[in-house]
Design a protein around this motif. Structure first.
Motif, PDB file in Angstrom:
ATOM      1  N   ARG A 289       0.844  -1.195   0.000  1.00 19.85           N
ATOM      2  CA  ARG A 289       0.000   0.000   0.000  1.00 19.85           C
ATOM      3  C   ARG A 289       0.884   1.252   0.000  1.00 19.85           C
ATOM      4  O   ARG A 289       1.852   1.341   0.763  1.00 19.85           O
ATOM      5  CB  ARG A 289      -0.899   0.027   1.232  1.00 19.85           C
ATOM      6  CG  ARG A 289      -1.908  -1.093   1.317  1.00 19.85           C
ATOM      7  CD  ARG A 289      -2.916  -0.849   2.433  1.00 19.85           C
ATOM      8  NE  ARG A 289      -2.287  -0.617   3.730  1.00 19.85           N
ATOM      9  CZ  ARG A 289      -2.955  -0.317   4.850  1.00 19.85           C
ATOM     10  NH1 ARG A 289      -4.274  -0.212   4.807  1.00 19.85           N
ATOM     11  NH2 ARG A 289      -2.313  -0.127   5.987  1.00 19.85           N
ATOM     12  N   GLN A 290       0.566   2.211  -0.851  1.00 21.60           N
ATOM     13  CA  GLN A 290       1.276   3.488  -0.767  1.00 21.60           C
ATOM     14  C   GLN A 290       1.193   4.057   0.648  1.00 21.60           C
ATOM     15  O   GLN A 290       2.124   4.705   1.133  1.00 21.60           O
ATOM     16  CB  GLN A 290       0.698   4.490  -1.759  1.00 21.60           C
ATOM     17  CG  GLN A 290       1.097   4.250  -3.198  1.00 21.60           C
ATOM     18  CD  GLN A 290       0.550   5.321  -4.110  1.00 21.60           C
ATOM     19  OE1 GLN A 290      -0.393   6.037  -3.757  1.00 21.60           O
ATOM     20  NE2 GLN A 290       1.115   5.450  -5.299  1.00 21.60           N
ATOM     21  N   LEU A 291       0.089   3.805   1.279  1.00 28.03           N
ATOM     22  CA  LEU A 291      -0.144   4.273   2.654  1.00 28.03           C
ATOM     23  C   LEU A 291       0.940   3.792   3.609  1.00 28.03           C
ATOM     24  O   LEU A 291       1.207   4.420   4.635  1.00 28.03           O
ATOM     25  CB  LEU A 291      -1.518   3.768   3.098  1.00 28.03           C
ATOM     26  CG  LEU A 291      -2.195   4.372   4.309  1.00 28.03           C
ATOM     27  CD1 LEU A 291      -2.624   5.810   4.007  1.00 28.03           C
ATOM     28  CD2 LEU A 291      -3.411   3.536   4.698  1.00 28.03           C
ATOM     29  N   ASP A 292       1.582   2.657   3.282  1.00 32.15           N
ATOM     30  CA  ASP A 292       2.567   2.047   4.174  1.00 32.15           C
ATOM     31  C   ASP A 292       4.004   2.447   3.846  1.00 32.15           C
ATOM     32  O   ASP A 292       4.928   2.074   4.577  1.00 32.15           O
ATOM     33  CB  ASP A 292       2.443   0.525   4.117  1.00 32.15           C
ATOM     34  CG  ASP A 292       1.106   0.027   4.662  1.00 32.15           C
ATOM     35  OD1 ASP A 292       0.512   0.728   5.509  1.00 32.15           O
ATOM     36  OD2 ASP A 292       0.651  -1.050   4.224  1.00 32.15           O
ATOM     37  N   ILE A 293       4.210   3.184   2.758  1.00 29.26           N
ATOM     38  CA  ILE A 293       5.576   3.524   2.361  1.00 29.26           C
ATOM     39  C   ILE A 293       6.294   4.354   3.422  1.00 29.26           C
ATOM     40  O   ILE A 293       7.421   4.013   3.820  1.00 29.26           O
ATOM     41  CB  ILE A 293       5.585   4.226   0.993  1.00 29.26           C
ATOM     42  CG1 ILE A 293       5.203   3.231  -0.111  1.00 29.26           C
ATOM     43  CG2 ILE A 293       6.950   4.851   0.705  1.00 29.26           C
ATOM     44  CD1 ILE A 293       5.042   3.861  -1.488  1.00 29.26           C
ATOM     45  N   PRO A 294       5.721   5.447   3.920  1.00 28.21           N
ATOM     46  CA  PRO A 294       6.476   6.234   4.905  1.00 28.21           C
ATOM     47  C   PRO A 294       6.748   5.479   6.201  1.00 28.21           C
ATOM     48  O   PRO A 294       7.834   5.612   6.784  1.00 28.21           O
ATOM     49  CB  PRO A 294       5.602   7.470   5.140  1.00 28.21           C
ATOM     50  CG  PRO A 294       4.245   7.098   4.668  1.00 28.21           C
ATOM     51  CD  PRO A 294       4.450   6.105   3.567  1.00 28.21           C
ATOM     52  N   ALA A 295       5.787   4.681   6.659  1.00 28.75           N
ATOM     53  CA  ALA A 295       6.014   3.905   7.887  1.00 28.75           C
ATOM     54  C   ALA A 295       7.093   2.851   7.670  1.00 28.75           C
ATOM     55  O   ALA A 295       7.887   2.559   8.581  1.00 28.75           O
ATOM     56  CB  ALA A 295       4.712   3.245   8.334  1.00 28.75           C
ATOM     57  N   THR A 296       7.137   2.286   6.480  1.00 34.02           N
ATOM     58  CA  THR A 296       8.168   1.292   6.165  1.00 34.02           C
ATOM     59  C   THR A 296       9.553   1.921   6.188  1.00 34.02           C
ATOM     60  O   THR A 296      10.501   1.369   6.764  1.00 34.02           O
ATOM     61  CB  THR A 296       7.889   0.664   4.786  1.00 34.02           C
ATOM     62  OG1 THR A 296       6.603   0.041   4.803  1.00 34.02           O
ATOM     63  CG2 THR A 296       8.946  -0.367   4.431  1.00 34.02           C
ATOM     64  N   ILE A 297       9.675   3.101   5.593  1.00 36.15           N
ATOM     65  CA  ILE A 297      10.961   3.797   5.593  1.00 36.15           C
ATOM     66  C   ILE A 297      11.352   4.197   7.009  1.00 36.15           C
ATOM     67  O   ILE A 297      12.475   3.946   7.467  1.00 36.15           O
ATOM     68  CB  ILE A 297      10.904   5.025   4.667  1.00 36.15           C
ATOM     69  CG1 ILE A 297      10.734   4.593   3.206  1.00 36.15           C
ATOM     70  CG2 ILE A 297      12.148   5.891   4.825  1.00 36.15           C
ATOM     71  CD1 ILE A 297      10.473   5.743   2.243  1.00 36.15           C
ATOM     72  N   ALA A 298      10.424   4.838   7.716  1.00 33.15           N
ATOM     73  CA  ALA A 298      10.728   5.344   9.050  1.00 33.15           C
ATOM     74  C   ALA A 298      11.138   4.220  10.000  1.00 33.15           C
ATOM     75  O   ALA A 298      12.150   4.317  10.714  1.00 33.15           O
ATOM     76  CB  ALA A 298       9.521   6.094   9.611  1.00 33.15           C
ATOM     77  N   SER A 299      10.381   3.143  10.011  1.00 29.10           N
ATOM     78  CA  SER A 299      10.656   2.067  10.961  1.00 29.10           C
ATOM     79  C   SER A 299      11.995   1.401  10.678  1.00 29.10           C
ATOM     80  O   SER A 299      12.712   1.011  11.601  1.00 29.10           O
ATOM     81  CB  SER A 299       9.528   1.037  10.941  1.00 29.10           C
ATOM     82  OG  SER A 299       9.453   0.387   9.682  1.00 29.10           O
ATOM     83  N   ASN A 300      12.355   1.278   9.405  1.00 32.30           N
ATOM     84  CA  ASN A 300      13.625   0.643   9.069  1.00 32.30           C
ATOM     85  C   ASN A 300      14.813   1.558   9.302  1.00 32.30           C
ATOM     86  O   ASN A 300      15.965   1.099   9.263  1.00 32.30           O
ATOM     87  CB  ASN A 300      13.589   0.162   7.625  1.00 32.30           C
ATOM     88  CG  ASN A 300      12.864  -1.160   7.471  1.00 32.30           C
ATOM     89  OD1 ASN A 300      13.421  -2.216   7.744  1.00 32.30           O
ATOM     90  ND2 ASN A 300      11.599  -1.097   7.063  1.00 32.30           N
ATOM     91  N   LEU A 301      14.556   2.824   9.557  1.00 32.30           N
ATOM     92  CA  LEU A 301      15.611   3.752   9.962  1.00 32.30           C
ATOM     93  C   LEU A 301      15.643   3.943  11.478  1.00 32.30           C
ATOM     94  O   LEU A 301      16.381   4.778  11.990  1.00 32.30           O
ATOM     95  CB  LEU A 301      15.417   5.101   9.270  1.00 32.30           C
ATOM     96  CG  LEU A 301      15.593   5.109   7.758  1.00 32.30           C
ATOM     97  CD1 LEU A 301      15.250   6.482   7.181  1.00 32.30           C
ATOM     98  CD2 LEU A 301      17.010   4.709   7.358  1.00 32.30           C
ATOM     99  N   GLY A 302      14.815   3.190  12.178  1.00 33.65           N
ATOM    100  CA  GLY A 302      14.804   3.260  13.633  1.00 33.65           C
ATOM    101  C   GLY A 302      13.971   4.388  14.197  1.00 33.65           C
ATOM    102  O   GLY A 302      14.119   4.743  15.370  1.00 33.65           O
ATOM    103  N   LEU A 303      13.064   4.934  13.396  1.00 33.11           N
ATOM    104  CA  LEU A 303      12.221   6.043  13.849  1.00 33.11           C
ATOM    105  C   LEU A 303      10.861   5.525  14.282  1.00 33.11           C
ATOM    106  O   LEU A 303      10.334   4.557  13.716  1.00 33.11           O
ATOM    107  CB  LEU A 303      12.037   7.067  12.732  1.00 33.11           C
ATOM    108  CG  LEU A 303      13.318   7.670  12.129  1.00 33.11           C
ATOM    109  CD1 LEU A 303      12.966   8.643  11.013  1.00 33.11           C
ATOM    110  CD2 LEU A 303      14.137   8.359  13.205  1.00 33.11           C
ATOM    111  N   ASP A 304      10.273   6.178  15.266  1.00 34.01           N
ATOM    112  CA  ASP A 304       8.931   5.822  15.702  1.00 34.01           C
ATOM    113  C   ASP A 304       7.908   6.288  14.674  1.00 34.01           C
ATOM    114  O   ASP A 304       7.979   7.409  14.169  1.00 34.01           O
ATOM    115  CB  ASP A 304       8.619   6.481  17.050  1.00 34.01           C
ATOM    116  CG  ASP A 304       9.463   5.919  18.174  1.00 34.01           C
ATOM    117  OD1 ASP A 304       9.889   4.753  18.079  1.00 34.01           O
ATOM    118  OD2 ASP A 304       9.710   6.672  19.143  1.00 34.01           O
ATOM    119  N   VAL A 305       6.956   5.428  14.363  1.00 32.10           N
ATOM    120  CA  VAL A 305       5.880   5.765  13.438  1.00 32.10           C
ATOM    121  C   VAL A 305       4.828   6.574  14.197  1.00 32.10           C
ATOM    122  O   VAL A 305       4.345   6.129  15.246  1.00 32.10           O
ATOM    123  CB  VAL A 305       5.253   4.490  12.847  1.00 32.10           C
ATOM    124  CG1 VAL A 305       4.053   4.837  11.976  1.00 32.10           C
ATOM    125  CG2 VAL A 305       6.303   3.714  12.044  1.00 32.10           C
TER     126      VAL A 305
END
Length: 422
Positions: A289-305
């Motif tokens: 889902r496009q909706l999940d792209i930013p959360a996927t990037i953020a979480s894999n960089l160690g950032l809280d969603v």
């Protein structure tokens, strides 16, 4: 994230009107991305304005916009999270008025001057300037800002900016008016090319069969034109950067109309490619889902969603997407729900809110959505109930319809008209 100096650059490359089948016609792009992971991405809307709240901020558009060019407080776009973590952020858009609203969240942002308040210019001077600019574009049979030009601008920023960097580029070479360069336009027939643009400007989605065929042929010429240039983007990106390439939405040719307003997969299923550094981020389910792209990037960089994001890191299980669009030009509103193998679409009169049609498609058996099975399958009712629950929520029901007519910037209004939106 304790030490951002060890974090990879993140490059988000979005391509306007990039159909799910377009990469198959792009030999140069195929070679450049041979080591990338390919997925399909599912859009929450069939048009630019509707999808970028998902791509950049993990939310459906009714939760994000406040007027034409404002993002609501508390939206927390990905760029804001990355900047707080120490990233430099640059956004580069090849002339699309719908994307200027995101400017405040970037250290550096460029969108062909469309963020300049042209109301400060004398109206006649502004109109003359825009007319001359459009005439020049047509004389060259090329778009307003080409991929080559945008890449050169982004490269200058990238080269002088310390890492880690978040770089967003939005390409417009395959958006109407289809101008694939002079050589390709000659091969397609200059008269046919210009006639198709004229007919589109008069009739928009309701073009005749000959015009539709010409527009479709020109679309694929523009895909080829994009492929010729796209290496300019990859040339300056660091080899270990986390690169995500995704269409913002597709383009409809095969359901009786032209454009990107309705919710068929021609418009809401697009390609997604992830570089080796980001490939594991998008392992798991074949559709993202496009909706999940930013959360996927953020979480894999160690950032809280952020807690108000609807999206979540991509995982093994396919997730259903809600689909929304309001098309003032067609006087229609569209809502939908899409699972991995099924879809329901509802169409409404935008003024009266009266429901006009329900469609249902078995995507596993009929991926091209040629057979409407509404009224004949038991799963339709369950999906409609879920869709109704989502669209009846106060935030969605109250903000799905947007008024794009109250524009005070004549440059923006003229550019929207050129792109076929007014």
């Amino acid at each position: 994230m304790s030490d951002v100096s060890e974090s990879p650059d993140v490059v988000l490359l979005t391509i306007d009107c990039w159909r799910h089948d377009a990469p198959d016609e792009m030999d140069s792009f195929e070679a450049l991305t041979a080591e990338y992971r390919r997925r399909d991405a599912i859009c929450p809307a069939p048009a630019t304005r509707g999808v970028f709240p998902a791509i950049l901020a993990g939310q459906y558009y009714p939760f994000v916009y406040d007027g034409f060019d404002e993002i609501r407080d508390g939206a927390r776009p990905l760029m804001e999270l990355l900047a707080e973590a120490g990233y430099s952020t640059g956004g580069f858009v090849a002339s699309n008025p719908f994307l200027s609203a995101w400017e405040p969240y970037f250290d550096t942002f460029w969108n062909d001057g469309l963020t300049v308040d042209s109301s400060l210019l004398p109206a006649k001077l502004d109109a003359v300037s825009e007319t001359l600019r459009n005439a020049t574009d047509y004389a060259r049979f090329r778009g307003r800002v080409t991929t080559t030009e945008l890449a050169e601008r982004a490269e200058r920023w990238y080269g002088r900016t310390d890492g880690p960097r978040f770089c967003w580029l939005h390409l417009m070479d395959v958006h109407v008016p289809f101008l694939p360069g002079f050589k390709r336009s000659v091969e397609s027939g200059l008269v046919r090319t210009l006639r198709s643009h004229y007919e589109f400007s008069k009739h928009h989605s309701e073009v005749d069969g000959e015009t539709l065929a010409t527009l479709e042929a020109l679309y694929w010429e523009c895909v080829d034109y994009l492929d010729e240039q796209i290496g300019k983007v990859f040339d300056f990106i660091d080899d270990d950067a986390a690169v995500v390439v995704v269409g913002d939405h597709g383009e409809e040719f095969n359901h009786g109309k032209y454009g990107h307003a309705r919710l068929y997969d021609e418009c809401v299923r697009v390609p997604l490619f992830a570089s080796p550094t980001a490939a594991e981020w998008f392992s798991g389910a074949e559709e993202v889902r496009q909706l999940d792209i930013p959360a996927t990037i953020a979480s894999n960089l160690g950032l809280d969603v952020p807690s108000n994001w609807e999206g979540a890191p991509h995982g093994d299980e396919a997730r259903r997407s809600f689909l929304l669009n309001h098309s003032p030009m067609l006087n229609r509103a569209y809502t939908g729900i899409r699972t991995e193998d099924r879809k329901v679409i509802e169409t409404f009169d935008a003024e009266t809110r009266r429901q006009l049609r329900t469609e249902a498609y078995d995507l596993a058996a009929d991926p091209d959505e040629t057979k409407d099975v509404s009224g004949t399958v038991e799963w339709e009712g369950r999906l409609r109930d879920e869709l109704d629950e989502f669209t009846s929520a106060e935030e969605v029901a109250g903000n799905m319809m947007e008024d794009g007519t109250d524009l005070h910037d004549s440059t923006v209004e003229t550019r929207l008209r050129t792109l076929g939106y007014k």
